[in-house]
Design a protein around this motif. Structure first.
Motif, mmCIF file in Angstrom:
data_model
loop_
_atom_site.group_PDB
_atom_site.id
_atom_site.type_symbol
_atom_site.label_atom_id
_atom_site.label_comp_id
_atom_site.label_asym_id
_atom_site.label_seq_id
_atom_site.Cartn_x
_atom_site.Cartn_y
_atom_site.Cartn_z
ATOM 1 N N ILE A 146 67.338 -7.895 65.321
ATOM 2 C CA ILE A 146 68.663 -7.894 65.932
ATOM 3 C C ILE A 146 69.376 -9.055 66.107
ATOM 4 C CG2 ILE A 146 70.638 -6.825 67.301
ATOM 5 C CD1 ILE A 146 68.577 -4.680 68.635
ATOM 6 N N ASN A 147 70.679 -9.928 65.088
ATOM 7 C CA ASN A 147 71.058 -10.884 65.399
ATOM 8 C C ASN A 147 72.344 -10.354 66.718
ATOM 9 O OD1 ASN A 147 70.265 -12.366 63.225
ATOM 10 N ND2 ASN A 147 71.209 -10.948 62.114
ATOM 11 N N PHE A 148 72.027 -11.164 67.401
ATOM 12 C CA PHE A 148 72.789 -10.986 68.862
ATOM 13 C C PHE A 148 73.995 -11.801 68.761
ATOM 14 C CE2 PHE A 148 74.451 -11.388 72.809
ATOM 15 C CZ PHE A 148 75.033 -10.497 73.948
ATOM 16 N N GLU A 149 74.329 -13.137 67.446
ATOM 17 C CA GLU A 149 75.250 -13.508 67.293
ATOM 18 C C GLU A 149 74.792 -13.971 65.648
ATOM 19 O OE1 GLU A 149 75.982 -16.545 71.483
ATOM 20 O OE2 GLU A 149 74.519 -16.027 70.027
ATOM 21 N N ILE A 150 75.846 -13.756 64.698
ATOM 22 C CA ILE A 150 75.860 -14.366 63.990
ATOM 23 C C ILE A 150 75.144 -16.062 63.435
ATOM 24 C CG2 ILE A 150 77.205 -14.931 61.586
ATOM 25 C CD1 ILE A 150 76.676 -11.179 61.961
ATOM 26 N N PRO A 151 74.743 -16.150 63.300
ATOM 27 C CA PRO A 151 73.966 -17.943 62.730
ATOM 28 C C PRO A 151 74.869 -18.449 62.090
ATOM 29 C CG PRO A 151 72.789 -16.495 60.905
ATOM 30 C CD PRO A 151 73.368 -15.401 61.867
ATOM 31 N N GLU A 175 71.548 -19.749 55.131
ATOM 32 C CA GLU A 175 70.420 -19.619 55.300
ATOM 33 C C GLU A 175 69.728 -19.317 56.418
ATOM 34 O OE1 GLU A 175 72.543 -22.082 54.507
ATOM 35 O OE2 GLU A 175 71.975 -22.657 52.466
ATOM 36 N N THR A 176 70.046 -19.527 57.754
ATOM 37 C CA THR A 176 69.218 -19.281 58.873
ATOM 38 C C THR A 176 69.551 -17.363 59.061
ATOM 39 O OG1 THR A 176 70.037 -21.175 59.991
ATOM 40 C CG2 THR A 176 69.394 -19.127 61.069
ATOM 41 N N SER A 228 73.100 -6.487 62.956
ATOM 42 C CA SER A 228 74.062 -8.144 62.753
ATOM 43 C C SER A 228 75.195 -7.203 64.072
ATOM 44 C CB SER A 228 73.868 -8.414 61.960
ATOM 45 O OG SER A 228 72.754 -9.010 61.113
ATOM 46 N N PHE A 229 74.973 -7.984 65.111
ATOM 47 C CA PHE A 229 76.407 -8.326 65.664
ATOM 48 C C PHE A 229 77.588 -9.108 64.849
ATOM 49 C CE2 PHE A 229 74.160 -6.293 69.701
ATOM 50 C CZ PHE A 229 73.662 -5.284 68.672
ATOM 51 N N CYS A 230 78.688 -9.141 64.719
ATOM 52 C CA CYS A 230 79.482 -9.562 64.494
ATOM 53 C C CYS A 230 80.282 -9.646 65.370
ATOM 54 C CB CYS A 230 80.730 -9.964 63.081
ATOM 55 S SG CYS A 230 81.104 -11.198 62.596
ATOM 56 N N ASP A 231 81.514 -11.021 65.913
ATOM 57 C CA ASP A 231 82.920 -10.304 66.483
ATOM 58 C C ASP A 231 83.273 -11.507 66.308
ATOM 59 O OD1 ASP A 231 82.924 -13.475 67.289
ATOM 60 O OD2 ASP A 231 81.895 -13.255 69.309
ATOM 61 N N ALA A 232 84.945 -11.448 66.470
ATOM 62 C CA ALA A 232 86.158 -12.136 66.039
ATOM 63 C C ALA A 232 86.568 -13.971 65.491
ATOM 64 C CB ALA A 232 87.408 -12.023 66.634
ATOM 65 N N GLU A 233 85.444 -14.916 65.951
ATOM 66 C CA GLU A 233 84.930 -15.937 65.815
ATOM 67 C C GLU A 233 83.672 -15.993 65.398
ATOM 68 O OE1 GLU A 233 84.572 -16.763 70.075
ATOM 69 O OE2 GLU A 233 85.833 -17.932 70.248
ATOM 70 N N GLU A 234 83.184 -14.995 64.580
ATOM 71 C CA GLU A 234 81.711 -15.396 63.519
ATOM 72 C C GLU A 234 82.222 -14.904 62.525
ATOM 73 O OE1 GLU A 234 78.392 -14.692 67.386
ATOM 74 O OE2 GLU A 234 79.749 -12.829 65.782
ATOM 75 N N LYS A 235 83.181 -14.474 61.728
ATOM 76 C CA LYS A 235 83.897 -13.808 60.828
ATOM 77 C C LYS A 235 83.170 -14.773 59.640
ATOM 78 C CE LYS A 235 86.334 -9.860 62.042
ATOM 79 N NZ LYS A 235 87.966 -8.903 61.639
ATOM 80 N N GLU A 236 83.846 -15.998 59.483
ATOM 81 C CA GLU A 236 83.724 -16.978 59.570
ATOM 82 C C GLU A 236 82.213 -17.569 58.429
ATOM 83 O OE1 GLU A 236 85.253 -21.359 57.970
ATOM 84 O OE2 GLU A 236 85.264 -20.319 60.197
ATOM 85 N N PHE A 237 81.535 -17.151 59.585
ATOM 86 C CA PHE A 237 80.046 -17.469 59.111
ATOM 87 C C PHE A 237 79.156 -16.014 58.382
ATOM 88 C CE2 PHE A 237 79.724 -18.902 63.606
ATOM 89 C CZ PHE A 237 80.970 -20.356 63.303
ATOM 90 N N LEU A 238 79.860 -15.373 58.708
ATOM 91 C CA LEU A 238 79.697 -13.878 57.878
ATOM 92 C C LEU A 238 80.128 -13.361 56.214
ATOM 93 C CD1 LEU A 238 78.319 -10.786 57.712
ATOM 94 C CD2 LEU A 238 81.059 -10.074 58.480
ATOM 95 N N PRO A 263 87.402 -28.654 61.909
ATOM 96 C CA PRO A 263 87.045 -27.235 62.251
ATOM 97 C C PRO A 263 85.473 -26.230 62.359
ATOM 98 C CG PRO A 263 87.348 -27.891 60.560
ATOM 99 C CD PRO A 263 87.419 -29.295 60.777
ATOM 100 N N LYS A 264 86.340 -25.085 63.212
ATOM 101 C CA LYS A 264 85.202 -24.530 63.690
ATOM 102 C C LYS A 264 83.708 -25.156 62.965
ATOM 103 C CE LYS A 264 85.295 -20.544 63.196
ATOM 104 N NZ LYS A 264 84.791 -18.817 63.708
ATOM 105 N N LYS A 265 83.357 -24.094 61.671
ATOM 106 C CA LYS A 265 82.498 -24.321 61.219
ATOM 107 C C LYS A 265 81.422 -25.196 60.685
ATOM 108 C CE LYS A 265 82.015 -23.488 56.743
ATOM 109 N NZ LYS A 265 82.598 -21.979 55.351
ATOM 110 N N GLN A 266 82.174 -26.807 61.179
ATOM 111 C CA GLN A 266 82.192 -28.291 61.112
ATOM 112 C C GLN A 266 81.640 -28.509 62.232
ATOM 113 O OE1 GLN A 266 84.257 -31.147 59.908
ATOM 114 N NE2 GLN A 266 83.375 -32.646 60.238
ATOM 115 N N TYR A 267 82.005 -28.126 63.512
ATOM 116 C CA TYR A 267 81.774 -28.186 64.496
ATOM 117 C C TYR A 267 80.099 -27.688 65.272
ATOM 118 C CZ TYR A 267 81.356 -27.900 69.582
ATOM 119 O OH TYR A 267 81.454 -27.670 70.927
ATOM 120 N N TYR A 268 80.550 -25.695 64.731
ATOM 121 C CA TYR A 268 78.969 -25.617 65.087
ATOM 122 C C TYR A 268 77.740 -25.689 64.519
ATOM 123 C CZ TYR A 268 80.804 -21.560 68.094
ATOM 124 O OH TYR A 268 81.641 -20.741 68.544
#
Length: 440
Positions: A318-323, A327-328, A347-357, A429-434
């Protein structure tokens, strides 16, 4: 093809039969003959493809054919370097299983525990050494380890080694190895930095790549839940209420987040443990053993700690948070659906994680099926920033309502907020920061 067709010596054939091995995996079928022919090898394979046996079996056979070393004067002939204690222990267990009928000795060394038991074994003399980089260098500096007689060198999980910051340690180890040796390099992914590292280790290697690095196993059923961040705890509890789920490996992006999920589960009477870098080595190993024997139902892990988890019967991830790195995702869900068994990845995807998805869908070249019928419908909520949060405002645009859902205030108070989702003050940008945060 069967193992009997790979020209393996009788003691190894006997050990493989005792372990229930009949047919080699694809990487084993390709790598074993090449290694027995004493080629350097560059192996690219997903986790769970059987690469440990792919290098352990030929190393055992070649060492055996070299003839016995005199007792009391054994020198290290094979060195396997791997990033984590868990992986080192598992590799040691594999050498013990495949070499049970041979007169070869091995030991495993790793940090986080006292060194005396390890140095006692080294002083007795071993043929094969499995080590993590930090402890290996430490014992080399103390003159408990000499690598001058190494004939076989294996660098395992090279991409994870790089992620964990071991590159300088690895280079120091390589610098003292004999120039004349057989080298094996294994990595689940092959970004440019890994290819560059491989070029410094290998001599005219044969490349074996059994699956594309972006693929997910067909034996894994993947599903996606869109859910607001404040409802993730309740959704997890809802899913775990299913009696068909005997055990589940749950992933978070941060150590802090893993601990919080364990507290939420414990409060509801669900036996769980966290495994991450802040846990002691003994605590991590105990958690893993308790998970394997189903003393606990849920193991909550960060990505680095979970790389050493190898459980054939694991049915649910279970991906509680989207990586935040696509590749992860492949590596995470690769913990299930192993050895031909079916597995399920949720996998659980919230609003902030859509970009990762989006990045994950692009990498695996398909969309993950969405489960819409669940008790916590998605509203696209991004939690508002707390006034006392010193890290500053989010640098990305918020969308949807800022009002929490009916369950979110309770969930936030139970510890659902994680460091990985907490915005940044860098202006990047968010993705770069993460990505930068993950590599610190």
């Amino acid at each position: 093809m069967t193992f009997s067709e790979l020209e393996l010596i009788e003691p190894i054939q006997k050990a493989l039969k005792q372990e229930g091995y009949t047919k080699p995996t694809l990487i084993q079928a390709q790598a074993i003959p090449l290694l027995l022919a004493q080629n350097d090898l560059l192996g690219c394979a997903q986790t769970g493809t059987g690469k440990t046996a792919a290098f352990a079996i030929p190393i055992l056979q070649l060492l055996h054919l070299q003839g016995p070393q005199q007792k009391g004067s054994r020198r290290i002939k094979a060195l396997i370097v791997t990033p984590t204690r868990e992986l080192a222990i598992q590799i040691g267990e594999s050498f013990a299983s495949y070499g049970k009928n041979l007169h070869l000795t091995h030991t495993v060394i790793f940090g986080g525990v006292g060194q005396k038991a390890q140095t006692d074994m080294l002083q007795k003399g071993v043929d094969i050494l499995i080590a993590t980089p930090g402890r290996l260098l430490d014992l080399m500096n103390q003159r408990f380890v000499s690598l001058r007689d190494v004939n076989f060198f294996v660098l395992d999980e090279a991409d994870r080694m790089l992620d964990m910051g071991f590159i300088h340690d690895v280079n120091k180890i390589i610098a003292v190895l004999p120039k004349k040796r057989q080298s094996l390099f294994f990595s689940a992914t092959m970004p440019p930095a890994i290819t560059k590292l491989a070029n410094t280790i290998l001599d005219n290697p044969v490349r074996v790549e059994v699956t594309p690095v972006s693929s997910t196993a067909d034996t894994i059923n993947q599903f996606l839940y869109y859910v607001d961040k404040g409802n993730k705890n309740d959704l997890l509890l809802h899913i775990l209420d299913d009696k068909a789920i005997k055990t589940a490996l749950v992933f978070t992006r941060t150590k802090h987040g893993a601990d919080k999920v364990v507290k939420v589960l414990a409060a509801q009477g669900i036996k769980a443990a966290a495994i991450h870098g802040n846990k002691s080595q003994n605590a991590r190993q105990n958690a893993l053993e308790n998970f394997k024997n189903q003393t606990i139902k849920v193991l909550v892990a960060t990505d680095i700690a979970a790389r050493g988890i190898d459980i054939d019967e694991l049915a649910h991830v279970i991906n509680f948070e989207i990586p935040n790195i696509a590749e992860t995702y492949v590596h995470r869900i690769g913990r299930t659906g192993r050895a031909g068994a079916n597995g399920t990845a949720l996998s659980f995807c919230d609003a902030e994680e859509k970009e990762f998805l989006k990045d994950i869908h692009k990498l695996i070249n398909k969309a993950i099926p969405v489960i819409e019928d669940h008790p916590f419908p998605f509203k696209g909520i991004i939690p508002p920033k707390k006034e006392n949060d010193r890290r500053g405002p989010k640098s990305f645009k918020q969308g949807g309502s800022n009002k929490p859902s009916g369950n979110s205030s309770r969930n936030n108070s139970s510890g659902n907020r994680t460091e990985g989702n907490s915005g940044n003050s860098s202006g990047r940008p968010k993705k770069q920061y993460y990505k930068e945060k993950a590599n610190r």
